[in-house]
Design a protein around this motif. Sequence first.
Motif, PDB file in Angstrom:
ATOM      1  N   LEU A   1      -1.842  -2.287  -9.129  1.00  0.00           N
ATOM      2  CA  LEU A   1      -2.633  -2.131  -7.910  1.00  0.00           C
ATOM      3  C   LEU A   1      -2.885  -0.666  -7.602  1.00  0.00           C
ATOM      4  O   LEU A   1      -3.977  -0.286  -7.171  1.00  0.00           O
ATOM      5  CB  LEU A   1      -1.928  -2.812  -6.731  1.00  0.00           C
ATOM      6  CG  LEU A   1      -1.817  -4.327  -6.813  1.00  0.00           C
ATOM      7  CD1 LEU A   1      -1.170  -4.871  -5.551  1.00  0.00           C
ATOM      8  CD2 LEU A   1      -3.165  -4.982  -7.020  1.00  0.00           C
ATOM      9  N   LEU A   2      -1.859   0.179  -7.829  1.00  0.00           N
ATOM     10  CA  LEU A   2      -2.050   1.611  -7.598  1.00  0.00           C
ATOM     11  C   LEU A   2      -3.125   2.171  -8.519  1.00  0.00           C
ATOM     12  O   LEU A   2      -3.956   2.992  -8.109  1.00  0.00           O
ATOM     13  CB  LEU A   2      -0.729   2.360  -7.843  1.00  0.00           C
ATOM     14  CG  LEU A   2       0.335   2.206  -6.770  1.00  0.00           C
ATOM     15  CD1 LEU A   2       1.636   2.831  -7.218  1.00  0.00           C
ATOM     16  CD2 LEU A   2      -0.123   2.849  -5.475  1.00  0.00           C
ATOM     17  N   LEU A   3      -3.110   1.709  -9.768  1.00  0.00           N
ATOM     18  CA  LEU A   3      -4.090   2.183 -10.730  1.00  0.00           C
ATOM     19  C   LEU A   3      -5.495   1.768 -10.312  1.00  0.00           C
ATOM     20  O   LEU A   3      -6.433   2.571 -10.358  1.00  0.00           O
ATOM     21  CB  LEU A   3      -3.755   1.634 -12.114  1.00  0.00           C
ATOM     22  CG  LEU A   3      -4.665   2.047 -13.267  1.00  0.00           C
ATOM     23  CD1 LEU A   3      -4.717   3.542 -13.386  1.00  0.00           C
ATOM     24  CD2 LEU A   3      -4.166   1.441 -14.561  1.00  0.00           C
ATOM     25  N   ARG A   4      -5.654   0.516  -9.889  1.00  0.00           N
ATOM     26  CA  ARG A   4      -6.978   0.055  -9.451  1.00  0.00           C
ATOM     27  C   ARG A   4      -7.460   0.855  -8.261  1.00  0.00           C
ATOM     28  O   ARG A   4      -8.636   1.193  -8.158  1.00  0.00           O
ATOM     29  CB  ARG A   4      -6.946  -1.425  -9.040  1.00  0.00           C
ATOM     30  CG  ARG A   4      -6.688  -2.449 -10.102  1.00  0.00           C
ATOM     31  CD  ARG A   4      -7.569  -2.348 -11.316  1.00  0.00           C
ATOM     32  NE  ARG A   4      -8.975  -2.492 -11.062  1.00  0.00           N
ATOM     33  CZ  ARG A   4      -9.711  -3.546 -11.417  1.00  0.00           C
ATOM     34  NH1 ARG A   4      -9.134  -4.564 -11.993  1.00  0.00           N
ATOM     35  NH2 ARG A   4     -10.997  -3.573 -11.181  1.00  0.00           N
ATOM     36  N   GLN A   5      -6.513   1.172  -7.361  1.00  0.00           N
ATOM     37  CA  GLN A   5      -6.896   1.836  -6.117  1.00  0.00           C
ATOM     38  C   GLN A   5      -7.212   3.305  -6.343  1.00  0.00           C
ATOM     39  O   GLN A   5      -8.173   3.832  -5.782  1.00  0.00           O
ATOM     40  CB  GLN A   5      -5.733   1.698  -5.125  1.00  0.00           C
ATOM     41  CG  GLN A   5      -5.997   2.250  -3.767  1.00  0.00           C
ATOM     42  CD  GLN A   5      -6.773   1.270  -2.907  1.00  0.00           C
ATOM     43  OE1 GLN A   5      -7.144   0.195  -3.383  1.00  0.00           O
ATOM     44  NE2 GLN A   5      -7.053   1.627  -1.684  1.00  0.00           N
ATOM     45  N   PHE A   6      -6.384   3.999  -7.141  1.00  0.00           N
ATOM     46  CA  PHE A   6      -6.487   5.450  -7.228  1.00  0.00           C
ATOM     47  C   PHE A   6      -6.920   5.965  -8.588  1.00  0.00           C
ATOM     48  O   PHE A   6      -6.978   7.163  -8.795  1.00  0.00           O
ATOM     49  CB  PHE A   6      -5.130   6.085  -6.873  1.00  0.00           C
ATOM     50  CG  PHE A   6      -4.670   5.736  -5.499  1.00  0.00           C
ATOM     51  CD1 PHE A   6      -3.543   4.944  -5.315  1.00  0.00           C
ATOM     52  CD2 PHE A   6      -5.354   6.166  -4.382  1.00  0.00           C
ATOM     53  CE1 PHE A   6      -3.125   4.594  -4.051  1.00  0.00           C
ATOM     54  CE2 PHE A   6      -4.939   5.824  -3.114  1.00  0.00           C
ATOM     55  CZ  PHE A   6      -3.811   5.039  -2.949  1.00  0.00           C
ATOM     56  N   GLY A   7      -7.214   5.077  -9.515  1.00  0.00           N
ATOM     57  CA  GLY A   7      -7.479   5.560 -10.862  1.00  0.00           C
ATOM     58  C   GLY A   7      -8.894   6.036 -11.091  1.00  0.00           C
ATOM     59  O   GLY A   7      -9.184   6.632 -12.103  1.00  0.00           O
TER      60      GLY A   7
ATOM     61  N   LEU B   1      -0.141   9.095 -12.301  1.00  0.00           N
ATOM     62  CA  LEU B   1      -0.241   7.701 -12.734  1.00  0.00           C
ATOM     63  C   LEU B   1       0.496   7.445 -14.036  1.00  0.00           C
ATOM     64  O   LEU B   1       0.941   6.336 -14.278  1.00  0.00           O
ATOM     65  CB  LEU B   1      -1.703   7.289 -12.880  1.00  0.00           C
ATOM     66  CG  LEU B   1      -2.387   6.922 -11.584  1.00  0.00           C
ATOM     67  CD1 LEU B   1      -3.846   6.622 -11.826  1.00  0.00           C
ATOM     68  CD2 LEU B   1      -1.728   5.717 -10.941  1.00  0.00           C
ATOM     69  N   LEU B   2       0.640   8.460 -14.880  1.00  0.00           N
ATOM     70  CA  LEU B   2       1.319   8.207 -16.152  1.00  0.00           C
ATOM     71  C   LEU B   2       2.751   7.733 -15.940  1.00  0.00           C
ATOM     72  O   LEU B   2       3.137   6.684 -16.467  1.00  0.00           O
ATOM     73  CB  LEU B   2       1.260   9.440 -17.058  1.00  0.00           C
ATOM     74  CG  LEU B   2       1.961   9.273 -18.400  1.00  0.00           C
ATOM     75  CD1 LEU B   2       1.338   8.143 -19.197  1.00  0.00           C
ATOM     76  CD2 LEU B   2       1.946  10.569 -19.200  1.00  0.00           C
ATOM     77  N   PRO B   3       3.596   8.467 -15.184  1.00  0.00           N
ATOM     78  CA  PRO B   3       4.943   7.925 -14.946  1.00  0.00           C
ATOM     79  C   PRO B   3       4.931   6.607 -14.194  1.00  0.00           C
ATOM     80  O   PRO B   3       5.732   5.722 -14.483  1.00  0.00           O
ATOM     81  CB  PRO B   3       5.648   9.014 -14.129  1.00  0.00           C
ATOM     82  CG  PRO B   3       4.662  10.056 -13.837  1.00  0.00           C
ATOM     83  CD  PRO B   3       3.460   9.831 -14.648  1.00  0.00           C
ATOM     84  N   VAL B   4       3.978   6.455 -13.240  1.00  0.00           N
ATOM     85  CA  VAL B   4       3.927   5.211 -12.473  1.00  0.00           C
ATOM     86  C   VAL B   4       3.699   4.015 -13.389  1.00  0.00           C
ATOM     87  O   VAL B   4       4.291   2.949 -13.220  1.00  0.00           O
ATOM     88  CB  VAL B   4       2.803   5.300 -11.408  1.00  0.00           C
ATOM     89  CG1 VAL B   4       2.412   3.932 -10.896  1.00  0.00           C
ATOM     90  CG2 VAL B   4       3.240   6.172 -10.261  1.00  0.00           C
ATOM     91  N   LEU B   5       2.838   4.183 -14.382  1.00  0.00           N
ATOM     92  CA  LEU B   5       2.564   3.084 -15.307  1.00  0.00           C
ATOM     93  C   LEU B   5       3.639   2.963 -16.376  1.00  0.00           C
ATOM     94  O   LEU B   5       3.964   1.867 -16.831  1.00  0.00           O
ATOM     95  CB  LEU B   5       1.212   3.279 -16.003  1.00  0.00           C
ATOM     96  CG  LEU B   5      -0.034   3.372 -15.142  1.00  0.00           C
ATOM     97  CD1 LEU B   5      -1.258   3.319 -16.020  1.00  0.00           C
ATOM     98  CD2 LEU B   5      -0.081   2.251 -14.149  1.00  0.00           C
TER      99      LEU B   5
END
Lengths: 218, 225, 104
Positions: free
Chosen positions: A125-131, B164-168
């Motif tokens: 969800l974070l990726l969809r929101q902020f990616g 995002l890299l560490p988050v993923l």
Amino acid sequence: MPKWFVPAAVVCAVMMAVAPVLIANAPYESTMGLVQKIFYVHLPSAWVFLTAAIVCGIASARFLFGADPRQDRLAWAAAELVVVFGIITLVTGPLWARKAWGVWWQWDVRLTSSLMGWMVSVAYLLLRQFGGPGSDKLAAGLALFGMANVPFIYISVNYWRTIHPTTSVVPTLPTSFGLPLWFSAVAFMLLFVLLLKMRVRLEEQRARLDSLYLSADA
Amino acid sequence: MFARVVWLVLRKDLMVEVRSLEIAYTTLFFAVSCVLVFAFALVREGRAPEDGAAGILWISIAFSGTLALGRAFERERQSETLRALLLAPAPRPAVYVGKLLGIVALLAAGEVVLVPLVALLFQAPLFDRPVWLATILLTGTIGFSAVGTLFAAMLVRARSRDVLLPVLLYPITVPVIIAGVRATTTLLQPELEVEVLRFWLALLVCFDVVFVTLALWTFEPLMTD
Amino acid sequence: MMSRMRKAVLLVWTCGVVGSGWVPLAPVVSSTLFAQQPAPVEEFVPIDQLPPQDQLPAAPLLVAAYALVVLVLFAYVVSLARRIGAVHRDLDRLDADLKKNAHR
């Protein structure tokens, strides 16, 4: 909304209202007593949690290899439901565990892998929101790895000696326990389908809005 | 053709890295600082905890690995070389494997320094069974790098890629870290229980197989525009 | 291209099978590793098939669990409804704007 939606919603509401009655009438379990009744919401929500993760994974694979935007919408909706039902599972579990095991949390295989699976969906969800642009494909890739986790979560409890009940509990349930459980499970699955449909509809409307904006600018 | 492309990509990465050693030095220093921070944080009465060695080793590998991945692909992004690689008439899985081996080599170089440091600071007998240790480190590093290379490559064009890299990466690679730590802890016991060690190693190999297969399968669709 | 991929995947899987096949997995190790853990629950037994036992005061936990389920599901439905409402408002506004521009 499709024709089946409102009747299904009514059926689901009725089932959710009847379920507590069935649960209250179920016998108490010998060692765990009253607190075992959390089982009737913990297990169905865990099943929905895993099912939603599988739906997300399959839709992501189809989106990644077929570029169908409907599959992408389905994957995003399923990921949100993984988070929602994951929260329910991961909080009702410890509430039960506090009484049944004496501790809120244990780092055994089932709990750890479930928590990690949940974190993957939050990351989705974070990726969809902020990616930014292109994040739909990246998230689809992430969801595939997350789905690979699901069989591991399910069977882990049979191959490691953990404090969590094994999967042999459900097939060997006496009917007095089984009826409220399966009733509850059907109600939760129906709710899952309804929420999924609503969430996909939101995404469809957003896509329609975007295309309208684009045509208005042209 | 496949092996040739892998070798070419790997050789390119190693040559670029060897010329400046930028990523190697910075990642190494970060890994060492990481171990030192843990040592200082966990020291009691002037002595570091004895059982912390395995966990601290793997945490440092994970953190410095994430940093190295970010830096390696940032370099690709700046020179647009990743796009050039993808435009080349080379099979995409081969490009992935080449980059993966480069990252593994980088992390292995870091581990060469990290392991003696951890052994020294935490009085951990890591070198008593070097072959087992090397196997554990290799399988764990491959597992971590397999997922890391894929995610870092696919995040190259995304916004907020640094965070995002560490988050993923971490939720997916936690099983690898756990298995690595358990295997290393088993290795550090005075009496070696070989079945237990082999079990954790087998689990690491399983993770490697699953992650590399998934990555090979999804690298092509993920890297197209 | 596919056959090269298949070869790569096949190689990886062969290494994996060879690498993990030389270990007899679960039973021996699980019992060694986890012998000190309590035995897992394998089936539920209704309370009236055993001698009567005290009921543990578990009501607060039970109430909290069910309340949580209701609250989380309710919060999600509300969030969905709000988001759908916002999109509908935008859609209506855009429709009205387009109609206005079309008339000019």
